[in-house]
Design an enzyme around this catalytic site. Structure first.
Site, mmCIF file in Angstrom:
data_model
loop_
_atom_site.group_PDB
_atom_site.id
_atom_site.type_symbol
_atom_site.label_atom_id
_atom_site.label_comp_id
_atom_site.label_asym_id
_atom_site.label_seq_id
_atom_site.Cartn_x
_atom_site.Cartn_y
_atom_site.Cartn_z
ATOM 1 N N CYS A 70 0.825 -1.211 0.000
ATOM 2 C CA CYS A 70 0.000 0.000 0.000
ATOM 3 C C CYS A 70 0.856 1.256 0.000
ATOM 4 O O CYS A 70 1.975 1.260 0.513
ATOM 5 C CB CYS A 70 -0.873 0.046 1.246
ATOM 6 S SG CYS A 70 -2.115 -1.216 1.246
ATOM 7 N N ASP A 82 2.175 -10.370 8.869
ATOM 8 C CA ASP A 82 2.636 -9.698 7.665
ATOM 9 C C ASP A 82 2.917 -8.235 8.013
ATOM 10 O O ASP A 82 2.174 -7.629 8.792
ATOM 11 C CB ASP A 82 1.528 -9.808 6.597
ATOM 12 C CG ASP A 82 1.944 -9.163 5.308
ATOM 13 O OD1 ASP A 82 3.102 -9.352 4.902
ATOM 14 O OD2 ASP A 82 1.109 -8.479 4.707
ATOM 15 N N TYR A 102 -4.814 -12.325 -6.705
ATOM 16 C CA TYR A 102 -4.436 -12.117 -5.292
ATOM 17 C C TYR A 102 -5.494 -12.706 -4.379
ATOM 18 O O TYR A 102 -6.680 -12.387 -4.508
ATOM 19 C CB TYR A 102 -4.284 -10.621 -5.076
ATOM 20 C CG TYR A 102 -4.076 -10.100 -3.675
ATOM 21 C CD1 TYR A 102 -3.359 -10.798 -2.707
ATOM 22 C CD2 TYR A 102 -4.563 -8.844 -3.330
ATOM 23 C CE1 TYR A 102 -3.153 -10.260 -1.442
ATOM 24 C CE2 TYR A 102 -4.357 -8.298 -2.078
ATOM 25 C CZ TYR A 102 -3.650 -9.009 -1.129
ATOM 26 O OH TYR A 102 -3.457 -8.476 0.115
ATOM 27 N N HIS A 105 -4.414 -12.359 2.702
ATOM 28 C CA HIS A 105 -5.023 -11.368 3.580
ATOM 29 C C HIS A 105 -6.536 -11.546 3.694
ATOM 30 O O HIS A 105 -7.278 -10.579 3.846
ATOM 31 C CB HIS A 105 -4.696 -9.950 3.108
ATOM 32 C CG HIS A 105 -3.226 -9.637 3.205
ATOM 33 N ND1 HIS A 105 -2.394 -9.645 2.106
ATOM 34 C CD2 HIS A 105 -2.427 -9.359 4.261
ATOM 35 C CE1 HIS A 105 -1.150 -9.370 2.487
ATOM 36 N NE2 HIS A 105 -1.140 -9.199 3.791
#
Lengths: 688, 688
Positions: free
Chosen positions: A40, A276, A179, A182
């Protein structure tokens, strides 16, 4: 008109040659093993030029792959109010083309992390319902309840993924993600915890895997001839999120034929089990190795693993062992975009190692514009035109520059001034060593890696020793400064913790402080222990970040009966922005610190303790600056052209911003009045 | 191709004529007394076209003045990560020109709320230090410590204010604010609490007033010939912020000669004493009258006061009494941009009254794109092209449309369909009355005004009775729907609270629920009291908004021993986004609700209570939709062309979003597949 770093190149250790082998990833080839994984930034769809310059700088610095942050495939996965990249339409693709062009110009591959958040997307902009395999409320935001996807929803979502992938290919991306880490949508399907379906997308492992597998297959079929297909997967979702390693490994085996690269993480989005982006306070370098290492057994495709790698020996060892094929990095690539090139050239001492403070994270998710404590230029490449390794030479290098104070701002400023060509920079501090507050902050429990901020700068000063003289134990008065003979003076005298308990809640000094035994954090840490084991100590923390809890933990470990009192609830709210909060609170409990949160005394005498440590707020050390300003008429006679203040002595701030300001003053020292920052380029909708 | 509302115009009551008198404001004239005061939107610098359309629609609806939100004068007052308007440079001015043009096109004046946040500006984008009269940390964000302004800083800030004012004038603004309320910079100077200076800007009242007064004078001198100078001031800063009414009134007297209009608020930015934008749960219409009324005694200039005014009798009375000269409104102008025109035309029943839920606030500050519970078109004027009063006629009005369900989505959809010209809309509900969940939500303590959502829609349905038939107590099966004879079916069957305690934390039903006596909120509120006074009741709230606390308060008031258990800490975090949080928690304590926060049972049997009320999450009532989808082959024979679902039966959501979705389906019923929202226009940096 720029000049390169003048560090001496010695050539790298042959042990590290393995890091510079090319890696075949499906139809594309990475030039070496350095892989900037998606992370990010706060740039995304809002700042395409910033994005391009930021990723392009890493490409220039030697990363073989540079990736976007999460990139939404459609308006049905709308991450607002957080900022993501997007590939909803052709205009989004045109914006991301800026980045792929920059990557390619510097010989790197460009990767895009195509993403669907499922029940985690808050949809604040689009106002569409979030989608998920089953209708179970978001565990963090209870008002957010997803639509249970129909078969038509599943098909449409897969079509959207393919459509975004085609756009990505056409925008020049070389690697396209499906993806799923998460706990985003693909994992929500894979996990029996969030997938309660009874159709062919739920139930058995094969059924739960179907959504992700089909999506991978479809994307591969659409663009696999031109682009590598990458999958990011949590090796273990932890947090009871439901995908244990046995099913994770089964999924890798199942999907492997269609996948060109595995990007492996662990854990979910939040909470104490988020590992993470683990802060250095709790996680050492390479900390995910054990969690992610078993992926190797399931695939022969290239595997990317992260873990704040900055040590080339460890990187080479992990590659040689076969656990990972590529060194994944988010934070180390922010702290030093030129990390690969410096290792390649054997300039080991020049590597600006990540300190693991997660300021970057706090500034991307909450702050909407990434910044870095170590690297003042991160996020400033486009908007201020700053390059991490190149500096515009000053026109007149023959002036003496005096930098008063050698904390974060002063150290950084002196280095920048030298890089810009000043031949005589005098860095003067009253302390016994350089570092300022960083002489003691790294001694707080868990913060040892923060010492890299000073270590790196000491190394740079050593390399610049023909241009920068360092003088310690040299307190300067205004008279001394005037007599020094410098034409330019930078004041970087820092800040101190208020001894009178000044704070924003009582809006002034804390009443009654003069009647209690009190210490500031600095008095405790710099002047040595003045508290005996067994004493009852209350740390009053009105800042809400790391100092109060750090002092409390240290005292508790030293045998004090320690209470941490704070007006905030929970303790240290700023640490939630850096992903340190949950573990920090658990740590305080574990070492026996009593927490009194949501509490603020109106008078220090209300605090029942032998000693009160006042971590209430900091005050600028601005006396020297004010005295010099008062003697402005004497400057000319003293040969003094300019006095400018930088960092905490202007206003106390986060370390990242103090270093930034020292850097900025160095960059802008010859741009009119450097006490006022130059305007920066903004990205906004153009009108007319 | 649009059609006006078909409501009957009767002409207004002469008592309200006073509201339509023009008002002279310095060099400009407002056409009537309706003044849209500055309010946040999330548009600001990021969405100039949205801003222009949003404010322009109010201008069209009869507001005499439309204002921006807070508009930063320079990068030294940087509100990021929140969104403000800005006048930092000429490009900002060009963006705001879109808005002033729209205002003028519709005969309104345009106002800009020039703003400097002082120590409240987080400066996340600019990375500059915040400025304040004295170096006292921000009371809400402890890491934020301002620079104590030097005289040069003061002068520069005043120059910046003038520069922004000149830009504002050149961009077409008619009214320019020197905004000082909400404890921003001018009040930080005025208040002895935050101003500890010892120079001529601190100490005595005259000294503390100097910064603001000088700024007003300078702005007046620069642009006062063309623009009116407005000042927004908190009549009482409350919260111990330091400016008591005596000094407030003294300041008004002092500055009055240079001020053309006073815009009066009360209170500060946050906390339990924030009364501005007071939610209806705690504050009745006109609630600021007492706090702000005394300003009248200090000035003969026009005074604007707010207080969620929607009742023209009260407006006329307050104007007639002389307390205020202009009816300030933020929220009522969002809920009904055409409020002035409707009153002007005597269309009282058409006024869509604000319900005071503050969804608008939550969506501007946190959500970054304003929306409204009452008015689905708010914030959608530009990006979806929706006008609050005009609707594109459908090509074929002669089809029967069946709307199943008369909750928020169904009611709204039926009205929009009728406005679009459908001649036969059948609104059918199994319940005894229309309203859905809004039959009981307004009965929760303090939420009575939320009943306006249904009241207004009932009024509209009455006006549209030739087009919309309402059938209550009519439960429809799939067979019934197929037999109904409609060509179009809209399913708006809503949602229900999960009786099995399904929630996002245990990720499924709450174990053990079958072994305890439990009720859902609906069972309690709709089916009548099944809990006796004196019983011990635990309300388990996993949603974190108003239902759990509302039920708990109601039970406690009814004599139950009530516990509110929630995994969140604090209780009801969503209520902090609506400014209801602090008072809500105080209210729960006041009525004797025991709060067990940060607590989530793994099994319902862990809860010690006679009854557990399960406010865990809602589930969509999607059975009818699934059954109809399963019989798609029968549609053609039944003459059915289209079945679409709207609102909670797709996914449970906030009321604002349910109404929005019903509205959207009505607007898009003839645009391909209305189950997928049409793309909306986005504002982003353009590339290439």
């Amino acid at each position: 008109m720029t000049m390169p770093s003048d560090s001496h190149t010695t050539g790298r250790d042959p042990r590290h040659d393995v890091l510079f082998e090319p890696v075949q990833i499906g139809p594309v080839t990475a030039r070496n093993r350095f892989y900037q994984v998606p992370h990010c930034t706060g740039f995304g769809v809002e700042k395409p030029w910033t994005q391009a310059a930021f990723r392009g700088t890493k490409a220039e610095g030697g990363w073989a792959v540079v990736s976007t942050e999460y990139c939404s495939i459609s308006a049905e996965s709308d991450e607002s109010p957080y900022v993501s990249a997007r590939l909803w339409d052709d205009e989004d693709a045109a914006a991301l083309r800026l980045m792929t062009d920059e990557a390619h110009r510097h010989g790197a591959l460009a990767a895009v992390e195509l993403w669907h958040g499922g029940s985690h997307a808050e949809q604040r902009e689009s106002r569409l319902p979030p989608l998920a395999p089953s209708q179970i409320a978001n565990e963090h935001v209870g008002v957010l309840v997803p639509k249970a996807m129909t078969i038509a929803d599943i098909e449409r979502t897969q079509e959207d993924w393919v459509r975004a992938a085609v756009r990505a290919r056409d925008a020049g991306f070389d690697i396209v993600y499906v993806y799923g880490a998460h706990t985003y949508l693909p994992t929500q399907f894979l996990s029996p915890r969030t997938n309660h379906r009874t159709d062919r997308y739920g139930g058995s492992f094969a059924n739960r895997a179907r959504f992700w597998l089909e999506t991978i297959e479809r994307v591969k079929a659409a663009i696999g001839d031109r682009c590598a297909i990458a999958v990011r997967i949590a090796a273990d979702t932890l947090e009871g999120a439901g995908v244990e390693p046995d099913e994770g490994i089964a999924f890798v085996r199942l999907a492997d034929p269609h996948v060109d690269l595995w990007d492996v993480t662990a854990g979910g989005l939040a909470g104490i089990e988020r590992v993470d982006s683990g802060p250095s306070r709790f996680f050492p370098e390479g900390h995910q190795r054990q969690l992610t290492g078993w992926i190797r057994a399931a695939t022969k495709k290239p595997v990317v693993g992260t873990g704040r790698y900055t040590d080339p020996d460890r990187m080479a060892a992990d590659v040689a062992s076969g656990v990972i094929d590529m060194i994944g990095a988010a934070r180390p690539s922010i702290a030093d975009p030129f990390l690969p090139r410096k290792i390649e050239e054997g300039r080991y001492g020049d590597v600006r190692e990540c300190i693991g403070c997660n300021a970057c994270y706090s500034r991307s998710i909450w702050g909407r514009h990434l910044g870095c404590t170590q690297n003042a230029t991160a996020g400033e490449e486009h908007r201020r035109g700053w390059h991490p390794e190149r500096f515009t030479p000053v026109a007149d290098t023959d002036r003496d520059v005096l930098v008063v104070g050698a904390g974060p701002a002063g150290l950084e400023c002196a280095i920048v001034l030298a890089r810009r060509g000043f031949r005589r920079v005098h860095l003067v501090t009253a302390d016994g060593d350089v570092g300022g507050s960083l002489r003691w902050i790294p001694k707080l429990p868990g913060l040892g890696e923060w010492g890299r901020l000073v270590d790196w700068r000491k190394g740079q000063l050593a390399a610049l020793r023909r241009q920068v003289e360092v003088h310690t134990r040299s307190a300067l008065t205004a008279e001394d400064v005037l007599a020094y003979g410098a034409q330019i003076v930078v004041l970087a005298t820092g800040s101190r913790w208020a001894a009178d308990g000044t704070n924003g809640l009582t809006s002034g000094p804390l009443p009654g402080v003069e009647h209690v035994r009190s210490l500031t954090p600095e008095q405790l840490m710099v002047n040595g222990a003045m508290i005996e084991p067994g004493e009852a100590v209350t740390v009053l923390d009105c800042e809400g970040y790391f100092v109060g809890p750090g002092i409390a933990e240290r005292l508790a470990l030293g045998g004090c009966q320690t209470t941490l009192m704070t007006p905030y609830s929970p303790v240290a709210p700023w640490c939630d922005q850096t992903l340190e909060g949950p573990r920090l609170r658990a740590r305080l409990a574990a070492v026996g610190v009593v927490v009194a949160e949501g509490r603020m005394p109106a008078d220090a005498r209300e605090v029942v303790a032998d000693v009160v440590v006042l971590a209430t707020q900091r005050l600028s050390n601005d006396a020297l600056g004010l005295e010099l300003a008062g003697r402005a008429t004497a400057w000319a006679a003293a040969g003094l052209d300019l006095v400018v203040s930088a960092g905490d002595c202007v206003a106390p701030r986060l370390i990242a911003d103090a270093i930034f300001d020292g850097h900025r003053v160095g960059r802008e020292i010859d741009a009119g009045d450097p006490s006022r920052a130059l305007p920066y380029r903004r990205e906004r909708p153009l009108v007319g």
